[in-house]
Design a protein around this motif. Structure first.
Motif, mmCIF file in Angstrom:
data_model
loop_
_atom_site.group_PDB
_atom_site.id
_atom_site.type_symbol
_atom_site.label_atom_id
_atom_site.label_comp_id
_atom_site.label_asym_id
_atom_site.label_seq_id
_atom_site.Cartn_x
_atom_site.Cartn_y
_atom_site.Cartn_z
ATOM 1 N N ALA A 123 -4.277 -7.499 0.515
ATOM 2 C CA ALA A 123 -3.154 -7.135 -0.372
ATOM 3 C C ALA A 123 -2.843 -8.159 -1.448
ATOM 4 N N THR A 124 -2.331 -7.634 -2.553
ATOM 5 C CA THR A 124 -1.643 -8.450 -3.549
ATOM 6 C C THR A 124 -0.209 -8.613 -3.058
ATOM 7 N N GLU A 125 0.390 -9.748 -3.369
ATOM 8 C CA GLU A 125 1.766 -10.019 -2.931
ATOM 9 C C GLU A 125 2.667 -10.237 -4.136
ATOM 10 N N THR A 126 3.878 -9.698 -4.070
ATOM 11 C CA THR A 126 4.916 -10.122 -5.020
ATOM 12 C C THR A 126 6.081 -10.606 -4.183
ATOM 13 N N GLY A 127 6.912 -11.437 -4.769
ATOM 14 C CA GLY A 127 8.054 -11.947 -4.020
ATOM 15 C C GLY A 127 9.236 -12.100 -4.937
ATOM 16 N N VAL A 128 10.416 -12.042 -4.347
ATOM 17 C CA VAL A 128 11.635 -12.249 -5.131
ATOM 18 C C VAL A 128 12.522 -13.241 -4.399
ATOM 19 N N LEU A 129 13.021 -14.197 -5.161
ATOM 20 C CA LEU A 129 13.899 -15.223 -4.587
ATOM 21 C C LEU A 129 15.308 -14.656 -4.444
ATOM 22 N N ILE A 130 15.863 -14.786 -3.256
ATOM 23 C CA ILE A 130 17.236 -14.308 -3.043
ATOM 24 C C ILE A 130 18.204 -15.476 -3.245
ATOM 25 N N TYR A 131 17.887 -16.615 -2.614
ATOM 26 C CA TYR A 131 18.655 -17.830 -2.902
ATOM 27 C C TYR A 131 17.798 -19.052 -2.625
ATOM 28 N N GLY A 132 18.252 -20.206 -3.177
ATOM 29 C CA GLY A 132 17.530 -21.472 -2.979
ATOM 30 C C GLY A 132 16.633 -21.791 -4.167
ATOM 31 N N LYS A 133 15.791 -22.789 -3.930
ATOM 32 C CA LYS A 133 14.904 -23.274 -4.995
ATOM 33 C C LYS A 133 13.524 -23.488 -4.362
ATOM 34 N N ILE A 134 12.527 -22.776 -4.828
ATOM 35 C CA ILE A 134 11.197 -22.884 -4.195
ATOM 36 C C ILE A 134 10.100 -23.196 -5.221
ATOM 37 N N LEU A 135 9.117 -23.925 -4.704
ATOM 38 C CA LEU A 135 7.874 -24.098 -5.452
ATOM 39 C C LEU A 135 6.895 -23.081 -4.883
ATOM 40 N N VAL A 136 6.358 -22.232 -5.738
ATOM 41 C CA VAL A 136 5.354 -21.271 -5.275
ATOM 42 C C VAL A 136 4.061 -21.530 -6.043
ATOM 43 N N GLY A 137 2.948 -21.510 -5.328
ATOM 44 C CA GLY A 137 1.685 -21.809 -5.994
ATOM 45 C C GLY A 137 0.534 -21.043 -5.365
ATOM 46 N N PHE A 138 -0.502 -20.807 -6.161
ATOM 47 C CA PHE A 138 -1.734 -20.215 -5.615
ATOM 48 C C PHE A 138 -2.947 -20.827 -6.297
ATOM 49 N N LEU A 139 -4.080 -20.664 -5.637
ATOM 50 C CA LEU A 139 -5.351 -21.217 -6.127
ATOM 51 C C LEU A 139 -6.328 -20.095 -6.406
ATOM 52 N N THR A 140 -7.025 -20.214 -7.502
ATOM 53 C CA THR A 140 -8.018 -19.186 -7.818
ATOM 54 C C THR A 140 -9.343 -19.510 -7.120
ATOM 55 N N THR A 141 -10.263 -18.572 -7.198
ATOM 56 C CA THR A 141 -11.591 -18.809 -6.622
ATOM 57 C C THR A 141 -12.320 -19.900 -7.402
ATOM 58 N N GLY A 142 -11.845 -20.208 -8.601
ATOM 59 C CA GLY A 142 -12.438 -21.299 -9.385
ATOM 60 C C GLY A 142 -11.690 -22.604 -9.214
ATOM 61 N N ASN A 143 -10.830 -22.676 -8.169
ATOM 62 C CA ASN A 143 -10.056 -23.880 -7.839
ATOM 63 C C ASN A 143 -9.047 -24.276 -8.921
ATOM 64 N N VAL A 144 -8.540 -23.306 -9.640
ATOM 65 C CA VAL A 144 -7.447 -23.585 -10.580
ATOM 66 C C VAL A 144 -6.139 -23.332 -9.833
ATOM 67 N N PHE A 145 -5.215 -24.265 -9.987
ATOM 68 C CA PHE A 145 -3.920 -24.183 -9.288
ATOM 69 C C PHE A 145 -2.838 -23.732 -10.261
ATOM 70 N N TYR A 146 -2.171 -22.617 -9.943
ATOM 71 C CA TYR A 146 -1.039 -22.145 -10.742
ATOM 72 C C TYR A 146 0.217 -22.281 -9.897
ATOM 73 N N SER A 147 1.298 -22.783 -10.499
ATOM 74 C CA SER A 147 2.525 -22.951 -9.705
ATOM 75 C C SER A 147 3.749 -22.877 -10.597
ATOM 76 N N LYS A 148 4.877 -22.670 -9.948
ATOM 77 C CA LYS A 148 6.135 -22.559 -10.688
ATOM 78 C C LYS A 148 7.270 -22.850 -9.720
ATOM 79 N N ILE A 149 8.319 -23.468 -10.231
ATOM 80 C CA ILE A 149 9.531 -23.644 -9.419
ATOM 81 C C ILE A 149 10.495 -22.520 -9.783
#
Ligand code: GLV
Ligand code: MN
Length: 227
Positions: A123-149
């Motif tokens: 599955a593909t995942e989506t998420g929604v922040l309800i409260y708090g502060k999170i760092l979310v990140g993922f890695l591609t098959t080419g080892n590129v790291f994407y992230s956001k707070i």
């Protein structure tokens, strides 16, 4: 079909466009699970029959309750190694999802808590922040790291199908997110547990070579996961 007459009067057929369109039409949609063949099919998760998904509970036994689930309504206990708890609202917990190709999780994170690197093979995942502060990140098959707070309620993130990802609470307070999947049973490969706590265990030679460390390091990591 995109057929046009050009200035010189001959029919100009946009073969490329038509061809691509026609070739794509019969392909399955982007959804992960197959489409249902009936309105619903409340999963009989105890059935001895083995099919792709679960057999349907007899329609005569279906009630309104089969379409409701309150398993994500309570805060998860984050008092554990990772400081996080994922409550899964997949077909195993909520059989009404059977054949419908969707599911949701609730993820509670204590301050500093981590939902460790994992992937969902189905599955593909989506998420929604309800409260708090999170760092979310993922890695591609080419080892590129994407992230956001993410800092505000309602902010959303996306994890493409099958990619390794995590969420970490980087705030001072508790954090809560709800995640959604285009599969009734996305599956979850939790990387550290997968490699270091499998049964039977992955041979030490494989792990020492893969991580380029001594066996003592592997032993220490395994001991953290009770392996
Ligand atoms: C979060 O990544 C989840 O799988 O629920
Ligand atoms: Mn996930």
């Amino acid at each position: 079909m995109a057929i046009m007459k050009n200035r010189s009067g001959c029919w100009c057929v946009h073969f490329t466009v038509c061809l691509i369109g026609m070739l794509l039409l019969p392909l399955p949609s982007q959804s992960s699970d197959p489409d249902p063949l009936q309105d619903f099919c409340i999963g009989d998760t105890k059935s001895a029959l083995s099919v792709n998904g679960f057999p349907c509970k007899p329609a005569a036994n279906v009630s309104s309750d089969d379409f409701f689930f309150d398993g994500l309504s309570k805060e998860g206990n984050t008092n554990n190694t990772f400081g996080s708890l994922v409550n899964q609202g997949n077909v195993l917990a909520f059989p009404g999802l059977n054949t419908l190709g969707i599911s949701m999780n609730r993820v509670d994170l204590a301050p500093g808590g981590l939902n460790p690197p994992h992937s969902h093979p189905r599955a593909t995942e989506t998420g929604v922040l309800i409260y708090g502060k999170i760092l979310v990140g993922f890695l591609t098959t080419g080892n590129v790291f994407y992230s956001k707070i993410l800092t505000g309620p309602g902010q959303m993130f996306l994890i493409p199908k099958g990619l390794v990802h995590f969420q970490m609470n980087v705030g001072e307070e508790k954090a809560l997110i709800f995640t959604a999947f285009n599969s009734q049973l996305p599956g979850s490969v939790i990387v550290p547990r997968n490699l270091f706590a499998s049964k039977p265990s992955v041979p030490d030679d494989v792990l020492t070579k893969a991580f380029q460390v001594e066996k003592t390091v592997i032993d220490e990591i395994k001991s953290k996961f009770g392996a």
